[in-house]
Design an enzyme around this catalytic site. Structure first.
Site, PDB file in Angstrom:
ATOM      1  N   GLU A  57     -37.384 -25.081  -9.719  1.00 52.80           N
ATOM      2  CA  GLU A  57     -36.902 -24.402  -8.516  1.00 52.80           C
ATOM      3  C   GLU A  57     -37.426 -22.971  -8.439  1.00 52.80           C
ATOM      4  OE1 GLU A  57     -35.190 -25.998 -10.903  1.00 52.80           O
ATOM      5  OE2 GLU A  57     -33.181 -26.497 -10.204  1.00 52.80           O
ATOM      6  N   CYS A  85     -29.364 -25.673 -12.043  1.00 50.94           N
ATOM      7  CA  CYS A  85     -28.481 -25.039 -13.018  1.00 50.94           C
ATOM      8  C   CYS A  85     -27.965 -23.718 -12.428  1.00 50.94           C
ATOM      9  CB  CYS A  85     -29.237 -24.787 -14.323  1.00 50.94           C
ATOM     10  SG  CYS A  85     -30.493 -23.493 -14.200  1.00 50.94           S
TER      11      CYS A  85
END
Length: 154
Positions: A57, A85
Site C-alpha cells: 500500500e 495494517c
C-alpha cells in the site's frame, strides 16, 4: 457496494502480489486508480529493500504521489489484496483517497484486532471501504505462501 470494475482492478493487484511472491516477499499487491487509470502500483518489498515500511500500500501511495506530483491522492481508489495494517491505515488516511477496496481480512493481528477494528470504523467515516473483493483468491494466495514457507523450514 462492490462495483463491476472492482474485480478488474483487484486482479491487477493480485498480479503484483504474485510478483512479490516470486521475489521472496509476502504476496501482497496494490494498485491505486484515478479516472480509470493506474497511477500507483506496489507489492511488498520490505525484505528486498530492507525497509519495514515497504508494504504494498505504501509503495503504491509513494508511486502515485510521484506520478501526480502531489501527496494528496484525492478521488482515487486503492485496491489491495490484504486488509491494511495499522501503519498502512495511517498512510492511507494521510493520502486522502476516496475509496479503499481490499480482498482478504487481516487475521494475524489477533492481539491488536481491537485497535485495527476501531481504526477501520474511524476510516469508514472518512472514505468508503469495500471488503472481501475476490476474498477467496487473495486469502488462498497468502495461505499457500505460508504453507510453503512452513514446509521449507521443517
Amino acid at each position: 457496494m462492490i462495483y463491476q470494475k472492482d474485480e478488474k482492478w483487484m486482479k491487477i493487484a493480485l498480479k503484483y502480489a504474485h510478483h512479490a511472491e516470486k521475489k521472496g516477499e509476502v504476496p501482497i499487491g496494490a494498485v491505486l486508480i484515478f479516472d480509470e487509470q493506474i497511477i500507483g502500483i506496489g507489492w511488498n518489498s520490505s525484505i528486498s529493500q530492507n525497509d519495514p515500511t515497504a508494504h504494498a500500500e505504501i509503495v503504491a501511495l509513494r508511486y502515485a504521489g510521484k506520478v501526480i506530483k502531489n501527496y494528496r491522492l484525492v478521488n482515487s481508489t486503492l485496491y489491495v489484496t490484504l486488509q491494511p495494517c495499522i501503519m498502512c491505515c495511517g498512510a492511507i488516511i494521510q493520502s486522502r483517497i476516496k475509496r479503499l477496496v481490499f480482498g482478504a481480512n487481516y487475521e494475524k493481528q489477533k492481539n491488536n484486532q481491537c485497535n485495527l477494528q476501531s481504526l477501520f470504523l474511524n476510516m469508514e467515516k472518512k472514505f468508503n471501504i469495500q471488503k472481501n473483493v475476490m476474498q477467496k483468491e487473495c486469502s488462498n494466495l497468502l495461505k499457500n505462501f505460508f504453507q510453503k514457507k512452513r514446509k521449507q523450514n521443517n
